[in-house]
Design a protein around this motif. Structure first.
Motif, PDB file in Angstrom:
ATOM      1  N   MET A 117      34.944 -46.537  81.430  1.00  0.00           N
ATOM      2  CA  MET A 117      33.800 -46.175  82.012  1.00  0.00           C
ATOM      3  C   MET A 117      32.986 -47.355  82.714  1.00  0.00           C
ATOM      4  O   MET A 117      32.589 -47.443  83.052  1.00  0.00           O
ATOM      5  CB  MET A 117      33.523 -44.781  81.253  1.00  0.00           C
ATOM      6  N   GLY A 118      33.359 -48.138  81.426  1.00  0.00           N
ATOM      7  CA  GLY A 118      32.276 -48.933  81.006  1.00  0.00           C
ATOM      8  C   GLY A 118      33.268 -50.192  82.246  1.00  0.00           C
ATOM      9  O   GLY A 118      31.830 -50.400  82.942  1.00  0.00           O
ATOM     10  N   ILE A 119      33.967 -49.678  82.181  1.00  0.00           N
ATOM     11  CA  ILE A 119      34.049 -50.921  83.423  1.00  0.00           C
ATOM     12  C   ILE A 119      33.630 -50.861  84.598  1.00  0.00           C
ATOM     13  O   ILE A 119      34.166 -51.850  85.490  1.00  0.00           O
ATOM     14  CB  ILE A 119      35.899 -50.940  83.237  1.00  0.00           C
ATOM     15  N   GLY A 120      34.714 -49.411  85.295  1.00  0.00           N
ATOM     16  CA  GLY A 120      34.453 -48.849  85.927  1.00  0.00           C
ATOM     17  C   GLY A 120      32.257 -49.062  86.200  1.00  0.00           C
ATOM     18  O   GLY A 120      32.281 -49.062  87.858  1.00  0.00           O
ATOM     19  N   LEU A 121      31.951 -48.963  85.921  1.00  0.00           N
ATOM     20  CA  LEU A 121      30.180 -48.244  85.754  1.00  0.00           C
ATOM     21  C   LEU A 121      29.493 -49.683  85.846  1.00  0.00           C
ATOM     22  O   LEU A 121      29.405 -49.946  86.717  1.00  0.00           O
ATOM     23  CB  LEU A 121      29.644 -47.781  84.236  1.00  0.00           C
ATOM     24  N   TYR A 122      29.946 -50.378  85.035  1.00  0.00           N
ATOM     25  CA  TYR A 122      29.017 -51.907  85.167  1.00  0.00           C
ATOM     26  C   TYR A 122      29.844 -52.894  86.252  1.00  0.00           C
ATOM     27  O   TYR A 122      29.493 -53.738  87.001  1.00  0.00           O
ATOM     28  CB  TYR A 122      28.879 -52.717  83.910  1.00  0.00           C
ATOM     29  N   GLY A 123      31.276 -52.801  86.431  1.00  0.00           N
ATOM     30  CA  GLY A 123      32.235 -53.726  87.349  1.00  0.00           C
ATOM     31  C   GLY A 123      31.806 -53.315  88.698  1.00  0.00           C
ATOM     32  O   GLY A 123      30.997 -54.027  89.613  1.00  0.00           O
ATOM     33  N   LYS A 161      25.996 -39.595  63.692  1.00  0.00           N
ATOM     34  CA  LYS A 161      25.364 -41.128  63.678  1.00  0.00           C
ATOM     35  C   LYS A 161      26.111 -42.031  63.999  1.00  0.00           C
ATOM     36  O   LYS A 161      26.260 -42.905  64.998  1.00  0.00           O
ATOM     37  CB  LYS A 161      24.113 -41.019  63.182  1.00  0.00           C
ATOM     38  N   GLY A 162      27.020 -42.470  63.209  1.00  0.00           N
ATOM     39  CA  GLY A 162      27.692 -43.338  63.691  1.00  0.00           C
ATOM     40  C   GLY A 162      28.699 -43.501  64.365  1.00  0.00           C
ATOM     41  O   GLY A 162      28.856 -44.435  65.082  1.00  0.00           O
ATOM     42  N   ALA A 163      28.970 -41.994  64.751  1.00  0.00           N
ATOM     43  CA  ALA A 163      29.734 -42.129  65.675  1.00  0.00           C
ATOM     44  C   ALA A 163      29.165 -42.002  67.225  1.00  0.00           C
ATOM     45  O   ALA A 163      29.982 -43.143  68.265  1.00  0.00           O
ATOM     46  CB  ALA A 163      30.937 -40.754  65.825  1.00  0.00           C
ATOM     47  N   SER A 164      28.228 -41.976  66.970  1.00  0.00           N
ATOM     48  CA  SER A 164      27.864 -41.918  68.545  1.00  0.00           C
ATOM     49  C   SER A 164      27.244 -43.790  69.078  1.00  0.00           C
ATOM     50  O   SER A 164      27.418 -43.995  69.579  1.00  0.00           O
ATOM     51  CB  SER A 164      25.735 -41.968  68.117  1.00  0.00           C
ATOM     52  N   GLY A 165      26.998 -44.426  67.404  1.00  0.00           N
ATOM     53  CA  GLY A 165      27.082 -45.627  67.822  1.00  0.00           C
ATOM     54  C   GLY A 165      28.017 -46.243  68.247  1.00  0.00           C
ATOM     55  O   GLY A 165      28.167 -47.263  69.222  1.00  0.00           O
ATOM     56  N   LEU A 166      29.287 -46.143  67.687  1.00  0.00           N
ATOM     57  CA  LEU A 166      30.339 -46.342  68.266  1.00  0.00           C
ATOM     58  C   LEU A 166      30.703 -45.859  69.752  1.00  0.00           C
ATOM     59  O   LEU A 166      31.167 -47.242  70.315  1.00  0.00           O
ATOM     60  CB  LEU A 166      32.067 -46.390  67.363  1.00  0.00           C
ATOM     61  N   TYR A 167      30.886 -44.863  69.922  1.00  0.00           N
ATOM     62  CA  TYR A 167      30.774 -44.704  71.228  1.00  0.00           C
ATOM     63  C   TYR A 167      30.523 -45.009  72.384  1.00  0.00           C
ATOM     64  O   TYR A 167      30.666 -45.467  73.553  1.00  0.00           O
ATOM     65  CB  TYR A 167      30.453 -43.069  71.386  1.00  0.00           C
ATOM     66  N   ASN A 168      28.963 -45.189  71.906  1.00  0.00           N
ATOM     67  CA  ASN A 168      28.083 -46.618  72.546  1.00  0.00           C
ATOM     68  C   ASN A 168      28.461 -47.271  73.108  1.00  0.00           C
ATOM     69  O   ASN A 168      28.394 -48.035  73.932  1.00  0.00           O
ATOM     70  CB  ASN A 168      26.863 -46.422  73.092  1.00  0.00           C
ATOM     71  N   LEU A 169      29.031 -48.272  71.929  1.00  0.00           N
ATOM     72  CA  LEU A 169      29.882 -49.508  71.690  1.00  0.00           C
ATOM     73  C   LEU A 169      30.854 -49.980  72.487  1.00  0.00           C
ATOM     74  O   LEU A 169      30.848 -50.519  73.547  1.00  0.00           O
ATOM     75  CB  LEU A 169      30.075 -49.730  70.648  1.00  0.00           C
ATOM     76  N   THR A 170      32.011 -48.822  73.075  1.00  0.00           N
ATOM     77  CA  THR A 170      32.874 -48.903  74.235  1.00  0.00           C
ATOM     78  C   THR A 170      32.623 -48.641  75.317  1.00  0.00           C
ATOM     79  O   THR A 170      33.218 -49.609  75.765  1.00  0.00           O
ATOM     80  CB  THR A 170      33.720 -47.373  73.711  1.00  0.00           C
ATOM     81  N   ARG A 171      31.024 -47.900  75.910  1.00  0.00           N
ATOM     82  CA  ARG A 171      31.119 -47.875  76.787  1.00  0.00           C
ATOM     83  C   ARG A 171      30.495 -49.496  77.342  1.00  0.00           C
ATOM     84  O   ARG A 171      31.061 -50.276  77.880  1.00  0.00           O
ATOM     85  CB  ARG A 171      30.214 -47.303  77.277  1.00  0.00           C
ATOM     86  N   ASN A 172      30.157 -50.282  76.361  1.00  0.00           N
ATOM     87  CA  ASN A 172      29.365 -51.124  76.074  1.00  0.00           C
ATOM     88  C   ASN A 172      30.537 -52.365  76.866  1.00  0.00           C
ATOM     89  O   ASN A 172      30.877 -53.565  77.467  1.00  0.00           O
ATOM     90  CB  ASN A 172      27.897 -52.125  75.636  1.00  0.00           C
ATOM     91  N   LEU A 173      30.637 -52.500  76.034  1.00  0.00           N
ATOM     92  CA  LEU A 173      32.870 -53.247  75.655  1.00  0.00           C
ATOM     93  C   LEU A 173      33.210 -53.357  76.886  1.00  0.00           C
ATOM     94  O   LEU A 173      33.798 -54.267  77.265  1.00  0.00           O
ATOM     95  CB  LEU A 173      33.479 -53.206  74.114  1.00  0.00           C
ATOM     96  N   GLY A 174      33.706 -52.165  77.106  1.00  0.00           N
ATOM     97  CA  GLY A 174      34.104 -51.962  78.429  1.00  0.00           C
ATOM     98  C   GLY A 174      33.414 -52.553  79.710  1.00  0.00           C
ATOM     99  O   GLY A 174      33.897 -52.910  80.249  1.00  0.00           O
ATOM    100  N   GLY A 175      32.222 -52.507  79.692  1.00  0.00           N
ATOM    101  CA  GLY A 175      31.766 -53.153  80.726  1.00  0.00           C
ATOM    102  C   GLY A 175      31.988 -54.736  80.497  1.00  0.00           C
ATOM    103  O   GLY A 175      32.131 -55.984  81.392  1.00  0.00           O
ATOM    104  N   ALA A 176      32.247 -55.350  79.183  1.00  0.00           N
ATOM    105  CA  ALA A 176      31.834 -56.883  78.576  1.00  0.00           C
ATOM    106  C   ALA A 176      33.212 -57.685  79.214  1.00  0.00           C
ATOM    107  O   ALA A 176      33.816 -58.554  80.116  1.00  0.00           O
ATOM    108  CB  ALA A 176      31.732 -57.096  77.848  1.00  0.00           C
ATOM    109  N   VAL A 177      34.275 -56.491  79.012  1.00  0.00           N
ATOM    110  CA  VAL A 177      35.500 -56.886  78.910  1.00  0.00           C
ATOM    111  C   VAL A 177      35.992 -57.010  80.576  1.00  0.00           C
ATOM    112  O   VAL A 177      36.764 -57.915  81.049  1.00  0.00           O
ATOM    113  CB  VAL A 177      36.709 -55.382  78.317  1.00  0.00           C
ATOM    114  N   GLY A 178      35.863 -56.153  81.379  1.00  0.00           N
ATOM    115  CA  GLY A 178      35.448 -54.903  82.176  1.00  0.00           C
ATOM    116  C   GLY A 178      35.488 -56.844  83.799  1.00  0.00           C
ATOM    117  O   GLY A 178      35.970 -57.361  84.484  1.00  0.00           O
TER     118      GLY A 178
END
Length: 541
Positions: free
Chosen positions: A305-311, A420-437
């Motif tokens: 989703m990060g790839i599609g959203l930010y891409g 709390k910890g899972a929420s941070g990781l979950y949001n991180l994956t979206r941001n990393l998807g955007g960066a990698v994408g």
């Protein structure tokens, strides 16, 4: 750390010296009070500010560069510094929220974000701007995961059909309208207002968070177990990764010394981060949530989703600017359609989430995104608002149809103490998807444009009658305007070839994104439906 609502003895663990809390006011049968509803809305607005500021400067970098007298190689750091700092804070926020409480962390993050926004607006040099933007990104990253964690701990399952579209809308709408808002502010006022616009709302969020958030209690004993070396490793890993992905495509990757050095730093930091996360009793980043299949699959979907959203948020303005020659305001007015479609689709997505199997809804959303992107494979250099309208509308509808079930499926099966910890990781994956994408997209655009240019140039030769005819027409047209230099027609023809090669490279990227979303959509059926009462709903954590 267990839920504060799970046992009456929690308040008497010796963490604070405050008297026993008064009975919770009953806002309904589920105990969700009006105070908590207002507090949650304030948190959502704070998250909107933090995500909006990722992209708000993207359409106005030229104005900032001129205002600060920055060089072309320096100005990109106005965005890069924010992204690097934010991506470090997001996974760290889970530990900090357990140690400090959601109330204190969110209040400090909102206050710091507001002050650093003011400092950005008053910067007199590019160095100052980069420093304050980094701090702004770090503190903004502290607000984002807290909203997702609160949505699945204090919000009763019966009300998630309203709340999930709200946070999904913010997470997708904010980066989409960022260039539009930024372009308008810098065009109508000045670039300073890109940051000044945060000040008054930021003060309101800070005050509201301090007085209204009551979801949990701090556990200051965790400070004694804070993993300082883990923090250094995490910063090296995620900061190095963000730098490599941001700067690599434009600097020929490892041919650039700084990129090569940061790649090594990233590798060492990554190995150290995972080692400490897996061996410490109280790691900064708790990876245990990945034992849950839904969370693991949801993180994969979030990454894509990060790839599609930010891409796509990057590709639309890039096409309109480079190929169509639009300025920042015209670009903003054109891409605003997707944001409007998301806004109108939010209540529909909430209704569908309460009626449909979330896995089927997620699959449908990904397929709709694939269709909207596939439509762009018919792109030409003449496309403008009219041709881009339907793909943008479908994209906006798809993003909302995807985000609501992804959030519920990924986080809805976790225990409250993991949230709390899972929420941070979950949001991180979206941001990393955007960066990698974005890194892959930039590399593909460069490589495919060069390839298409070479192929087109081979066809545009003196043995091609159509090429000769086009060149003759250009020569005659230029002569009619008093330009008799034969090289001018050749340069004009070369420009056409370059433009067509650029358009063809965009088509290639759109095709690959469409295929990616279509292929991943079928794996949604591998996830399991959340339990009716998953994630708690009445208490703190």
């Amino acid at each position: 750390m267990t839920s504060a609502a799970a046992s009456p003895s929690n308040a008497a663990r010796g963490q604070t010296a405050s008297p026993a809390p008064a009975a919770r006011p009953q806002g309904g049968a589920d105990g969700f009070t009006a105070r908590r509803a207002i507090a949650f809305l304030i948190m959502v607005f704070g998250m909107f500010m933090a995500i909006l500021d990722i992209q708000i400067v993207s359409a106005s970098l030229a104005e900032i560069q001129a205002g600060l007298g920055a060089g072309p190689d320096e100005i990109s750091w106005v965005q890069t510094s924010y992204l690097i700092a934010e991506v470090v804070m997001i996974p760290l926020s889970g530990f900090l929220a357990r140690m400090m409480s959601t109330r204190l962390l969110f209040t400090l993050a909102a206050a710091g974000f507001t002050l650093s926004s003011l400092a950005c607006a008053t910067s007199s040099s590019i160095g100052e701007m980069i420093l304050w933007r980094g701090l702004q990104g770090f503190l903004g990253g502290g607000m984002i995961p807290a909203v997702f964690a609160a949505a699945f701990t204090i919000i009763p399952p019966s009300r998630r059909a309203v709340v999930s579209p709200m946070i999904g809308l913010v997470a997708t709408l904010a980066p989409t309208v960022g260039p539009t808002v930024g372009g308008y502010l810098s065009h109508a006022f000045s670039w300073h207002w890109l940051f000044l616009v945060n000040v008054l709302p930021g003060i309101g969020v800070t005050i509201g968070a301090f007085f209204l958030i009551d979801f949990d209690k701090p556990n200051w004993k965790l400070f004694q177990r804070f993993d300082w070396w883990g923090l250094v490793a995490l910063a090296a890993f995620l900061g190095g990764m963000e730098y490599v992905l941001e700067e690599g495509p434009s600097n020929d990757w490892f041919q650039d010394e700084a990129v090569a050095i940061l790649a090594v730093v990233m590798l060492v930091g990554g190995i150290t981060s995972f080692w400490r996360a897996l061996t410490r009793d109280e790691p900064l980043v708790d990876l245990s949530a990945y034992r849950d299949t839904n969370f693991t699959m949801g993180s994969i979907f979030s990454f894509v989703m990060g790839i599609g959203l930010y891409g796509l948020t990057y590709l639309y303005p890039l096409f309109l600017g480079r190929v169509r020659g639009y300025d920042s305001l015209m670009i903003g007015e054109t891409v605003f359609v997707s944001g409007m479609a998301m806004f109108l689709m939010a209540p529909v997505a909430g209704f569908l989430s309460s009626k449909l199997d979330l896995r089927v809804m997620l699959m449908g959303g990904f397929l709709l995104f694939a269709v909207s992107t596939w439509m762009l494979t018919g792109l030409t250099a003449d496309w403008d608002f009219r041709e881009l309208l339907l793909p943008q509308v479908l994209r906006g509808m798809a993003l909302m149809t995807c985000m609501v079930p992804i959030n519920n499926l990924a986080l809805g099966t976790l225990a409250p103490d993991k949230m709390k910890g899972a929420s941070g990781l979950y949001n991180l994956t979206r941001n990393l998807g955007g960066a990698v994408g974005l890194a892959i997209i930039n590399q593909l655009l460069s490589d495919r444009q060069a390839l298409h240019y070479d192929r087109l140039a081979e066809a545009v030769s003196w043995t091609n009658p159509e090429a000769v005819r086009q060149l003759s027409m250009m020569t005659a047209n230029l002569a009619a305007h008093g330009i008799t230099d034969d090289r001018a027609a050749l340069q004009q023809l070369a420009g056409r070839v370059t433009g067509q090669a650029m358009v063809m490279s965009f088509i290639d990227v759109f095709f690959l994104i469409a295929v990616l979303f279509a292929c991943l959509s079928v794996t949604a059926l591998l996830m399991r439906k959340p339990r009716a009462a998953a994630g708690g709903g009445g208490g703190g954590h």
